[in-house]
Design a protein around this motif. Structure first.
Motif, PDB file in Angstrom:
ATOM      1  N   UNK A  85     -76.058  13.566  26.472  1.00  0.00           N
ATOM      2  CA  UNK A  85     -75.259  12.471  27.727  1.00  0.00           C
ATOM      3  C   UNK A  85     -74.116  11.483  28.054  1.00  0.00           C
ATOM      4  N   UNK A  86     -74.441  12.317  29.696  1.00  0.00           N
ATOM      5  CA  UNK A  86     -73.068  11.526  30.218  1.00  0.00           C
ATOM      6  C   UNK A  86     -72.346  10.297  29.316  1.00  0.00           C
ATOM      7  N   UNK A  87     -70.985  10.192  29.816  1.00  0.00           N
ATOM      8  CA  UNK A  87     -70.269   8.849  29.559  1.00  0.00           C
ATOM      9  C   UNK A  87     -70.754   7.935  30.550  1.00  0.00           C
ATOM     10  N   UNK A 108     -83.169   0.277  28.747  1.00  0.00           N
ATOM     11  CA  UNK A 108     -84.255   1.469  29.166  1.00  0.00           C
ATOM     12  C   UNK A 108     -83.185   3.223  27.953  1.00  0.00           C
ATOM     13  N   UNK A 109     -82.493   3.188  28.496  1.00  0.00           N
ATOM     14  CA  UNK A 109     -81.327   4.368  27.371  1.00  0.00           C
ATOM     15  C   UNK A 109     -81.812   4.348  26.459  1.00  0.00           C
ATOM     16  N   UNK A 110     -81.904   3.134  25.630  1.00  0.00           N
ATOM     17  CA  UNK A 110     -82.318   3.311  23.885  1.00  0.00           C
ATOM     18  C   UNK A 110     -83.989   3.548  24.326  1.00  0.00           C
ATOM     19  N   UNK A 122     -77.487  15.258  19.345  1.00  0.00           N
ATOM     20  CA  UNK A 122     -76.505  15.177  20.105  1.00  0.00           C
ATOM     21  C   UNK A 122     -75.210  16.245  20.157  1.00  0.00           C
ATOM     22  N   UNK A 123     -74.924  16.193  21.699  1.00  0.00           N
ATOM     23  CA  UNK A 123     -74.053  17.116  21.882  1.00  0.00           C
ATOM     24  C   UNK A 123     -73.169  16.587  22.128  1.00  0.00           C
ATOM     25  N   UNK A 160     -78.673  12.877  33.707  1.00  0.00           N
ATOM     26  CA  UNK A 160     -77.872  12.576  35.032  1.00  0.00           C
ATOM     27  C   UNK A 160     -76.893  11.747  34.644  1.00  0.00           C
ATOM     28  N   UNK A 161     -76.177  12.206  34.934  1.00  0.00           N
ATOM     29  CA  UNK A 161     -74.872  10.594  35.369  1.00  0.00           C
ATOM     30  C   UNK A 161     -73.635  11.422  35.678  1.00  0.00           C
ATOM     31  N   UNK A 162     -72.397  10.664  36.211  1.00  0.00           N
ATOM     32  CA  UNK A 162     -71.574  11.778  36.770  1.00  0.00           C
ATOM     33  C   UNK A 162     -71.061  13.365  36.363  1.00  0.00           C
TER      34      UNK A 162
END
Lengths: 322, 322
Positions: free
Chosen positions: A67-69, A77-79, A98-99, A117-119
């Motif tokens: 999971x990206x920062x 939603x994430x939940x 979870x890494x 997906x994230x930065x």
DNA sequence: TCTGGGGATGAAACCGGTTACAAAGAAGTC
DNA sequence: GACTTCTTTGTAACCGGTTTCATCCCCAGA
């Protein structure tokens, strides 16, 4: 003393190999021996050791999640996605770890990784490639397997719904930060408006924070600045809930005067909210399927999961001309 | 082709055993051989296979986390604990897997489980005991290893702070559902008030939802019903943030007229909020320590992690008598 | 009766490490 | 010089499964 496959074999008077065959059902075993072995297994409460199995089968039955920062773990939603993934993994007898942010020193105890997906996604994908671990992304990204909701189609769906209900004066509330999904939803929405031959369409877009409070402020400020839409399309349900709150405070009737349409389909957030719903179980299912299929192979597959309209009670026909 | 310990041994002209000894550093190895083996390992980019290692060492270096359905995963507090745990695990080279609700059919690929306290905890603990997996609980529970913040001490700390600032008319906003931590915080708070010899202490408690909105409603309704506290102690920071919002809407000065004190120390939720802060990294650290120490043994240890006051800008002296 | 094919099973190698044990030197002691 | 002791290293068993290969047996077909 732990019960091993050898112990079962001894008590059932067969060889380890036969017991293994009974467990895995890959090869044929005589029905009588099978029954017998199963009986012994049950009697002794035997459970095959997953670690030993992983070692000999060279697969870890483990899916890493990264999971990206930037990802908002606090969002409903994430939940939901997270929990859907958990359920999915349970069904498939696969565990999920979870890494941490920085996996450069993590020993790879997983055979595939699911990335939110994230930065900075490119850097981490690169890292995985180096280690030879396949990855599946939740979101859009070229050149890699991904699964994502049909954001653009959802935007179009929203526009069509509002237009067909007679709304002509529209407002789009979305997030200020530049993320692909928001862009796609907006693009889908505006493309329909631009392509429509209906007369008198007006539309505006305002951007703010992706939270209930953010939605509240966006709606309130827009209204106070003179926007008078009859249909409001919000990029997320959280924004929509905030917008509903603002409209209530402003004394505006929903859906009498204004219709509000959200995105994501988080019905539990606000009962009755009309929304373009993502199929979250399907996304989780697809993500895990793609991930498991990617183990060992080197295929790239992109999946778009359809969205659907939840009508709710916040969506209605446009009011007669004032 | 995967690089194995045997390959390293061959290229370094030593035996597998020696390479293993170099890796683990348990036994002595001549300095020159050690250097040599390390060089070969680095040259080939060797990384020991964690699965094989787990098999032979009979420990999985994996900690399961079990989150109850009742636990609010959306709360910022939960989120912080979760991330603190992740960091902690990374430091200890241990991986963390999240267990599904129902573990009865999950193969135990973990050596110890961390349980988030919530309803139905007894049943799940029983299940773990059957499987011979030690457990550590985050929260309070008799007869099992736990780690928890000093809720009662925090309640007392809150009372002492408010009293020492001259507040005599107090209001406690807390959650309606019966959970241990809320009970403890309230008990600590009221015990100080009851035990104080200061004259003119008044205190009321109202209960509602544990969210920002819940706090907003609690504070607004209490005020409208005639409560006029000068000091408000909220059972969580989220409630406190809501209360601050309500006070702002009511035109009440903070901390001029009313001081607001939260609990948890989630400064990022609302900058300046005064709060009884939990030491979340310490809780995570303790939890993991207890968990790792519990592997193989059968000890029960309970740890209480101290709390501290964050003064913030929402806490001030009581106003002069009106 | 002989032969061939296929199903059921056992033996043993293998997955990639750890570790108990033994053996070989080196060094120290009397 | 013989005996101990300590360090360093190799050998082989082991962790608990899977899987290849060979063997055995039974039955159908010529």
């Amino acid at each position: 003393m732990k019960i091993t496959i050898g112990e079962i074999a001894r008590q059932a008077s067969v060889s380890k190999g036969t017991v293994s065959r009974v467990i895995n059902g890959k090869s044929t075993v005589a029905e009588t021996t099978r029954k017998n072995v199963l009986a012994v297994m049950k009697r002794l409460g035997y459970e095959p050791d997953p670690v030993a199995r992983e070692l000999s089968m060279r697969t870890k039955h483990t899916l890493g999640i990264w999971v990206g920062a930037g990802e908002n773990r606090l969002s409903p939603y994430f939940n939901l996605i997270w929990r859907a993934l958990l359920r999915e993994m349970q069904v498939r007898a696969t565990q999920v770890v979870e890494l941490p942010e920085d996996i450069s020193h993590v020993r790879t105890r997983f055979d595939v990784v699911l990335v939110f997906n994230s930065d900075g996604v490119d850097g981490r994908l690169e890292l995985l490639r180096e280690r030879g671990v396949p990855a599946v992304l939740i979101g859009h990204h070229p050149g890699i397997s991904c699964v994502a909701p049909d954001d653009m189609g959802g935007g179009r769906l929203a526009a069509h719904s509002l237009l067909s209900l007679g709304h002509r004066n529209l407002l789009h509330l979305t997030v200020a930060c530049e993320v692909q999904w928001a862009q796609d939803r907006a693009d889908g929405f505006t493309s329909v408006l631009a392509g429509s031959s209906l007369p008198g369409i007006q539309a505006a877009t305002v951007k703010g924070e992706a939270s209930v409070l953010g939605g509240y402020r966006l709606m309130r400020d827009a209204w106070l600045q003179g926007h008078r839409p009859t249909g409001v399309f919000c990029a997320t349900d959280e924004i929509a809930v905030g917008a509903l709150g603002a409209l209530a405070d402003l004394g505006v009737q929903v859906p009498g005067q204004v219709s509000v349409l959200g995105f994501d389909g988080l019905v539990e957030l606000h009962p009755g909210l009309a929304s373009v719903a993502q199929n979250i179980p399907a996304i989780a299912h697809q993500a895990v399927s793609l991930a498991l299929a990617a183990i060992g192979k080197d295929t790239v597959r992109q999946t778009i999961v359809p969205v659907a309209l939840i009508e709710g009670t916040t969506l209605g026909p446009a009011p007669k001309v004032s």
